[in-house]
Motif scaffolding. Structure first.
Motif, PDB file in Angstrom:
ATOM      1  N   TRP A 462      62.821  24.547  29.159  1.00  0.00           N
ATOM      2  CA  TRP A 462      61.536  23.852  29.346  1.00  0.00           C
ATOM      3  C   TRP A 462      61.254  22.926  28.167  1.00  0.00           C
ATOM      4  O   TRP A 462      60.734  21.826  28.347  1.00  0.00           O
ATOM      5  N   MET A 463      61.617  23.362  26.954  1.00  0.00           N
ATOM      6  CA  MET A 463      61.405  22.485  25.800  1.00  0.00           C
ATOM      7  C   MET A 463      62.310  21.259  25.897  1.00  0.00           C
ATOM      8  O   MET A 463      61.885  20.142  25.574  1.00  0.00           O
ATOM      9  N   GLY A 464      63.550  21.461  26.338  1.00  0.00           N
ATOM     10  CA  GLY A 464      64.438  20.318  26.502  1.00  0.00           C
ATOM     11  C   GLY A 464      63.882  19.301  27.458  1.00  0.00           C
ATOM     12  O   GLY A 464      63.958  18.080  27.218  1.00  0.00           O
ATOM     13  N   LEU A 465      63.294  19.757  28.548  1.00  0.00           N
ATOM     14  CA  LEU A 465      62.689  18.866  29.527  1.00  0.00           C
ATOM     15  C   LEU A 465      61.357  18.323  29.030  1.00  0.00           C
ATOM     16  O   LEU A 465      61.087  17.116  29.094  1.00  0.00           O
ATOM     17  N   GLY A 466      60.501  19.222  28.514  1.00  0.00           N
ATOM     18  CA  GLY A 466      59.162  18.822  28.083  1.00  0.00           C
ATOM     19  C   GLY A 466      59.177  17.801  26.967  1.00  0.00           C
ATOM     20  O   GLY A 466      58.261  16.987  26.839  1.00  0.00           O
ATOM     21  N   ALA A 467      60.234  17.822  26.137  1.00  0.00           N
ATOM     22  CA  ALA A 467      60.346  16.857  25.048  1.00  0.00           C
ATOM     23  C   ALA A 467      60.528  15.441  25.563  1.00  0.00           C
ATOM     24  O   ALA A 467      60.392  14.487  24.802  1.00  0.00           O
ATOM     25  N   MET A 468      60.831  15.284  26.848  1.00  0.00           N
ATOM     26  CA  MET A 468      61.009  13.964  27.441  1.00  0.00           C
ATOM     27  C   MET A 468      59.794  13.499  28.245  1.00  0.00           C
ATOM     28  O   MET A 468      59.775  12.374  28.748  1.00  0.00           O
ATOM     29  N   PHE A 469      58.775  14.333  28.385  1.00  0.00           N
ATOM     30  CA  PHE A 469      57.582  13.938  29.127  1.00  0.00           C
ATOM     31  C   PHE A 469      56.683  13.045  28.262  1.00  0.00           C
ATOM     32  O   PHE A 469      56.722  13.114  27.030  1.00  0.00           O
ATOM     33  N   PRO A 470      55.832  12.251  28.889  1.00  0.00           N
ATOM     34  CA  PRO A 470      54.928  11.387  28.106  1.00  0.00           C
ATOM     35  C   PRO A 470      54.047  12.162  27.127  1.00  0.00           C
ATOM     36  O   PRO A 470      53.840  11.736  26.000  1.00  0.00           O
ATOM     37  N   PHE A 471      53.509  13.299  27.560  1.00  0.00           N
ATOM     38  CA  PHE A 471      52.702  14.168  26.693  1.00  0.00           C
ATOM     39  C   PHE A 471      53.464  15.464  26.504  1.00  0.00           C
ATOM     40  O   PHE A 471      53.916  16.082  27.470  1.00  0.00           O
ATOM     41  N   CYS A 472      53.598  15.908  25.266  1.00  0.00           N
ATOM     42  CA  CYS A 472      54.530  16.991  24.929  1.00  0.00           C
ATOM     43  C   CYS A 472      53.794  18.073  24.143  1.00  0.00           C
ATOM     44  O   CYS A 472      53.566  17.930  22.939  1.00  0.00           O
ATOM     45  N   ARG A 473      53.418  19.184  24.833  1.00  0.00           N
ATOM     46  CA  ARG A 473      52.650  20.248  24.180  1.00  0.00           C
ATOM     47  C   ARG A 473      53.108  21.614  24.658  1.00  0.00           C
ATOM     48  O   ARG A 473      53.246  21.854  25.858  1.00  0.00           O
ATOM     49  N   GLY A 474      53.334  22.516  23.715  1.00  0.00           N
ATOM     50  CA  GLY A 474      53.556  23.917  24.022  1.00  0.00           C
ATOM     51  C   GLY A 474      52.239  24.668  23.955  1.00  0.00           C
ATOM     52  O   GLY A 474      51.440  24.464  23.043  1.00  0.00           O
ATOM     53  N   HIS A 475      51.993  25.542  24.932  1.00  0.00           N
ATOM     54  CA  HIS A 475      50.707  26.233  25.006  1.00  0.00           C
ATOM     55  C   HIS A 475      50.912  27.556  25.739  1.00  0.00           C
ATOM     56  O   HIS A 475      51.638  27.595  26.742  1.00  0.00           O
ATOM     57  N   ALA A 476      50.298  28.624  25.267  1.00  0.00           N
ATOM     58  CA  ALA A 476      50.474  29.934  25.888  1.00  0.00           C
ATOM     59  C   ALA A 476      49.159  30.701  25.894  1.00  0.00           C
ATOM     60  O   ALA A 476      48.288  30.495  25.045  1.00  0.00           O
ATOM     61  N   ASP A 477      49.047  31.596  26.850  1.00  0.00           N
ATOM     62  CA  ASP A 477      47.854  32.416  27.045  1.00  0.00           C
ATOM     63  C   ASP A 477      47.742  33.486  25.964  1.00  0.00           C
ATOM     64  O   ASP A 477      48.730  33.886  25.344  1.00  0.00           O
ATOM     65  N   ALA A 478      46.542  33.983  25.799  1.00  0.00           N
ATOM     66  CA  ALA A 478      46.291  35.014  24.794  1.00  0.00           C
ATOM     67  C   ALA A 478      47.046  36.306  25.096  1.00  0.00           C
ATOM     68  O   ALA A 478      47.397  37.061  24.180  1.00  0.00           O
ATOM     69  N   ASP A 479      47.304  36.583  26.367  1.00  0.00           N
ATOM     70  CA  ASP A 479      47.961  37.829  26.755  1.00  0.00           C
ATOM     71  C   ASP A 479      49.481  37.746  26.713  1.00  0.00           C
ATOM     72  O   ASP A 479      50.163  38.732  27.002  1.00  0.00           O
ATOM     73  N   SER A 480      50.025  36.580  26.385  1.00  0.00           N
ATOM     74  CA  SER A 480      51.477  36.421  26.348  1.00  0.00           C
ATOM     75  C   SER A 480      52.012  36.711  24.943  1.00  0.00           C
ATOM     76  O   SER A 480      51.269  36.740  23.962  1.00  0.00           O
ATOM     77  N   LEU A 481      53.320  36.905  24.861  1.00  0.00           N
ATOM     78  CA  LEU A 481      53.968  37.022  23.563  1.00  0.00           C
ATOM     79  C   LEU A 481      53.936  35.664  22.866  1.00  0.00           C
ATOM     80  O   LEU A 481      53.591  34.651  23.472  1.00  0.00           O
ATOM     81  N   ASP A 482      54.301  35.632  21.586  1.00  0.00           N
ATOM     82  CA  ASP A 482      54.341  34.367  20.866  1.00  0.00           C
ATOM     83  C   ASP A 482      55.276  33.383  21.579  1.00  0.00           C
ATOM     84  O   ASP A 482      56.366  33.761  22.030  1.00  0.00           O
ATOM     85  N   HIS A 483      54.829  32.135  21.682  1.00  0.00           N
ATOM     86  CA  HIS A 483      55.616  31.101  22.356  1.00  0.00           C
ATOM     87  C   HIS A 483      55.857  29.893  21.450  1.00  0.00           C
ATOM     88  O   HIS A 483      55.957  28.764  21.926  1.00  0.00           O
ATOM     89  N   GLU A 484      55.944  30.122  20.152  1.00  0.00           N
ATOM     90  CA  GLU A 484      56.350  29.031  19.275  1.00  0.00           C
ATOM     91  C   GLU A 484      57.872  28.866  19.382  1.00  0.00           C
ATOM     92  O   GLU A 484      58.570  29.784  19.795  1.00  0.00           O
ATOM     93  N   PRO A 485      58.415  27.707  19.014  1.00  0.00           N
ATOM     94  CA  PRO A 485      59.854  27.455  19.210  1.00  0.00           C
ATOM     95  C   PRO A 485      60.773  28.467  18.551  1.00  0.00           C
ATOM     96  O   PRO A 485      61.914  28.641  18.995  1.00  0.00           O
ATOM     97  N   TRP A 486      60.319  29.160  17.499  1.00  0.00           N
ATOM     98  CA  TRP A 486      61.173  30.119  16.790  1.00  0.00           C
ATOM     99  C   TRP A 486      60.984  31.554  17.303  1.00  0.00           C
ATOM    100  O   TRP A 486      61.552  32.490  16.740  1.00  0.00           O
ATOM    101  N   SER A 487      60.217  31.720  18.354  1.00  0.00           N
ATOM    102  CA  SER A 487      59.844  33.064  18.803  1.00  0.00           C
ATOM    103  C   SER A 487      60.875  33.715  19.708  1.00  0.00           C
ATOM    104  O   SER A 487      60.700  34.871  20.094  1.00  0.00           O
TER     105      SER A 487
END
Length: 776
Positions: A462-487
């Motif tokens: 998803w990051m590989g694809l999302g990095a090519m979209f016009p707007f590029c943001r990672g975002h996760a819900d409070a109930d999810s595990l950490d979703h930073e790129p190093w997680s």
């Protein structure tokens, strides 16, 4: 009124050649509500002197207060648009309802999402295109279930506007932009990567996130603050313990090259003594119930009242609150929950009989059913105007969840509360493209999915694809595990690093596309069929898209990488990469006849400098020519509107085995920076020839013989294959399992005739450098 007989609508030409307004009757034309989609309702209401007849004329029926409009088109017509919708790219067989809805966890069959675009882009069998707009703010059914038929049903009466047929879909979108306006010019930093979570619970955690990005060398420009930064979810406040000094936090972020974006919802806590509530009550800004008292509905703070953004005095009141809010160091504002969402009610929103005291130019005093779909648009407009009040030398950046066709004038958007599933990864491509085909080019999904826990493979893909979209943001819900790129482990982290470095190499190209979109109305990201709208085989491709002349091809299947076979449009398409070939990253192709600008790999936009080395990536067409453009300015502010910019048009030509690269023309008052120019000429299979010079001077590349080119491309092809085989794709595993893959990093030195090649399998298996060997 009941009139079941189908009749042709009456028409008049408006706006420009090829655009027509249709009404049921002349009385309906005179009684129509003001347009909230057009930049100026007079453009819709004023006929022009063009003596032409439309190619296609809709029919209408009137039934129980509803106006049913049908437009029959030739068999083989393909439908797109319909705004922010889920499901398939080609819309035939689908039905959509324009009613802005808090659609958490939506699926492919969900019929109403957060935004409303009563708009269909029809691509005819011959490749020409026609746009159709039902110009109503009310609940509208867009029914495309009958092949080659568009049907709109909404409260009577409303005009229908057609754009075209024009030679191409791009021509239709340009014409649409003349009606609804072009996209705001984004500040350059907003095109970088954005990191968000619901929520980073303290300024300490925000600083940790920022520090980790820089320590790990993962590019990022923006960190977002969700509602938990507030004091009890009260808008325009900060939690006194967890975010006690926002100015200091932002100062630290700025020092490390980050911007800060903060959320503002429309629901204002109904609480005596709360300064926003007291100020709003004093100025009588709240939406009212049918009995004339302020409507109170539950949202995050509990009982809330809602500003009536249909009134100019209310928009001004909000804008001044935003102006004061910006003084805390706020760089951008996120408008959420602005459908408007209301808890504890089946409708998820306020009653349709609530009252808005709208300005006359918007339609006057009307029920909520009339203004519901434009509430988010008007809030975003007010927020945008407040940011401009705060600093006229900075371009506002606003992200809105709810919107209406024309919202792009004020705000970017994202595709809402998606899920961490492979289905939603796949669907995100079509959703971003449909928004672009409906006039909103600044969009992207929550990378990795908002709700649920992504696996390492899903997140990396998803990051590989999302990095090519016009707007590029990672975002996760409070109930999810950490979703930073190093997680997700080292393999996923490396893929995220490579993906985002790609984006930053392409920022010059993406920024140029947005300048063209802002000034000319051209699209940014488009479906593959835009390369050849006559080719029916391209019209349903959903796993690839175009960024200008760059084709991005991603695999959205769990067990299939980007090395799969791809149906390319007709013509020359040459593959390229950035020393980063990987089965979990999209494949990239440049269309023959194109030149795109590339910048150096940087960690954030603030690191870039006009004197940085500039790279031109070139793919010649069948005639040995290519052209492309680069737009440069300060990256913020409005100096570009007064000539403070440089727009360079480059051209490459092959004559007698020599490729000459030069400037064909320039625009703007800026002097050309003193910088080196690196020209990279693609010759096939990822191989390229390159040369260095000074930007502004003529550069030449002597082409090797056809025999040498064949050897070079074959060598590159084999090494690309070896590279993909040597890199282990991210494993599909539990995040906590600790499994690790391995990669090969063995450089290979090759020679072919008089040419020396350096190929590094770890860095993509392509020719990194190529030099002519001295004789002997």
């Amino acid at each position: 009124m009941v009139d079941t007989q189908e009749k042709e609508m009456i028409f008049e030409p408006i706006l420009e050649d090829g655009v027509f307004r249709f009404d049921c009757l002349s009385d309906d034309r005179n009684a129509a509500f003001p347009s909230l989609s057009f930049t100026n309702t007079k453009l819709r209401d004023t006929p022009i002197l063009i003596h032409k007849v439309p190619s296609y004329i809709p029919t209408f029926q009137s039934l129980l207060g509803q106006q049913i409009v049908k437009l029959e088109l030739p068999v083989g017509t393909s439908f797109y648009g319909t705004g922010e919708v889920s499901g398939q790219l080609e819309r035939t067989g689908k039905r959509v309802f324009t009613w802005n809805t808090d659609a958490f966890g939506y699926g492919p069959e969900t019929t109403s999402l957060y935004q409303s675009h009563p708009w269909v882009l029809a691509v005819l069998p011959n490749g020409e295109a026609l746009g159709v707009l039902a110009d109503t703010t009310r609940l509208c059914e867009i029914d495309l279930r009958t092949e080659s038929r568009i049907q709109f049903t909404a409260s009577a009466s409303f005009p229908v506007i057609t754009f075209g047929p024009f030679p191409s879909p791009t021509d239709v979108l340009i014409s649409l932009s003349h009606a609804i306006g072009t996209v705001f010019m984004p500040p350059k930093w907003s095109l970088g990567y954005h990191q968000c979570r619901y929520s980073y619970m303290s300024d300490k955690r925000v600083r940790e996130i920022a520090t980790t990005f820089r320590e790990k060398g993962i590019p990022c420009d923006v960190i977002w603050m969700d509602i938990d930064y507030m004091d009890g979810f009260r808008c325009f406040t900060f939690d006194k313990e967890r975010f006690s000094d926002p100015k200091s936090l932002v100062k630290d972020l700025h020092h490390n090259g980050f911007k800060a974006i903060w959320m503002l919802d429309p629901g204002i806590k109904h609480e005596e003594g709360f300064f926003v509530y007291e100020s709003g009550s004093k100025n009588n800004v709240w939406i009212q119930k049918a009995d004339g008292t302020p409507f109170v509905g539950d949202v995050w703070p509990g009982p809330c009242v809602f500003p009536d953004f249909t009134q100019s005095k209310v928009r001004s009141w909000w804008a001044n609150l935003v102006k004061d809010f910006i003084s805390n160091g706020v760089d951008g504002i996120w408008n959420d929950m602005n459908e408007p969402a209301v808890f504890k009610v089946v409708s998820k929103t306020m009653p349709e009989n609530n009252i808005h005291k709208g300005d006359e130019e918007l339609g006057g005093c009307q029920s909520h059913s009339h203004y519901h779909n434009v509430y988010g648009l008007l809030m975003a407009r007010s927020t945008f105007e407040g940011m401009k009040l705060a600093d006229k030398n900075k371009r506002p950046f606003v992200l809105t969840r709810a919107g209406f066709i024309s919202s792009q004038r004020y705000a970017a958007t994202w595709t809402g509360d998606n899920l961490s599933t492979w289905e939603h990864l796949h669907m995100s491509i079509s959703m971003v493209l449909q928004l672009g085909l409906s006039g909103q080019p600044v969009s992207g999904p929550d990378i990795g999915g908002f709700s649920g826990n992504a696996t390492p493979k899903l997140f990396g893909r998803w990051m590989g694809l999302g990095a090519m979209f016009p707007f590029c943001r990672g975002h996760a819900d409070a109930d999810s595990l950490d979703h930073e790129p190093w997680s997700f482990g080292e393999e996923c982290e490396e893929v995220c690093r490579l993906a985002l470095k790609r984006r930053y190499r392409l920022i010059l190209h993406i920024y140029t596309l947005f300048y063209m979109a802002h000034t000319r109305g051209t699209p940014v990201a488009t479906p593959a069929f835009f390369a050849d709208s006559k080719d029916n085989s391209l019209r349903t491709l959903e796993s690839c898209f175009l960024l200008g002349p760059v084709l991005v091809s991603a695999s959205t299947l769990q067990d299939q990488g980007s090395d799969r076979q791809l149906l390319l449009p007709k013509g020359i398409w040459l593959s390229f990469d950035f020393d980063d070939l990987h089965p979990d990253l999209p494949s990239l192709y440049l269309r023959g006849g194109s030149i795109i600008p590339l910048g150096p790999p940087i960690q954030h936009i603030g690191e870039s400098n006009p004197s940085d080395d500039l790279t031109l990536l070139i793919a010649l067409d069948e005639n040995g020519r290519a052209e492309g453009s680069l737009f440069e300015d300060d990256g913020d502010g409005y100096g570009f509107t007064e000539g403070q910019y440089l727009l360079t048009h480059y051209i490459a030509e092959l004559q007698s085995s020599v490729v000459t690269v030069r400037i064909s023309k320039t625009e703007g008052l800026w002097k050309r920076p003193d910088r080196r120019l690196h020209v990279q000429l693609l010759i096939g299979e990822g191989a390229m020839l390159d040369t260095w010079g000074i930007d502004g001077e003529l550069l030449q590349i002597v082409m090797p013989s056809e025999f040498e080119i064949t050897k070079l491309t074959n060598t590159s092809k084999e090494n690309r294959r070896t590279r993909l085989e040597s890199v282990m794709p991210i494993p599909e595993m539990d995040v906590a399992s600790g499994q690790k893959g391995t990669v090969s990093k063995i450089p290979v030195e090759l020679k072919s005739g008089d040419w020396s090649l350096k190929v590094i399998p770890w860095f993509g298996g392509r020719i990194v450098s190529m030099a002519h060997l001295p004789s002997g």
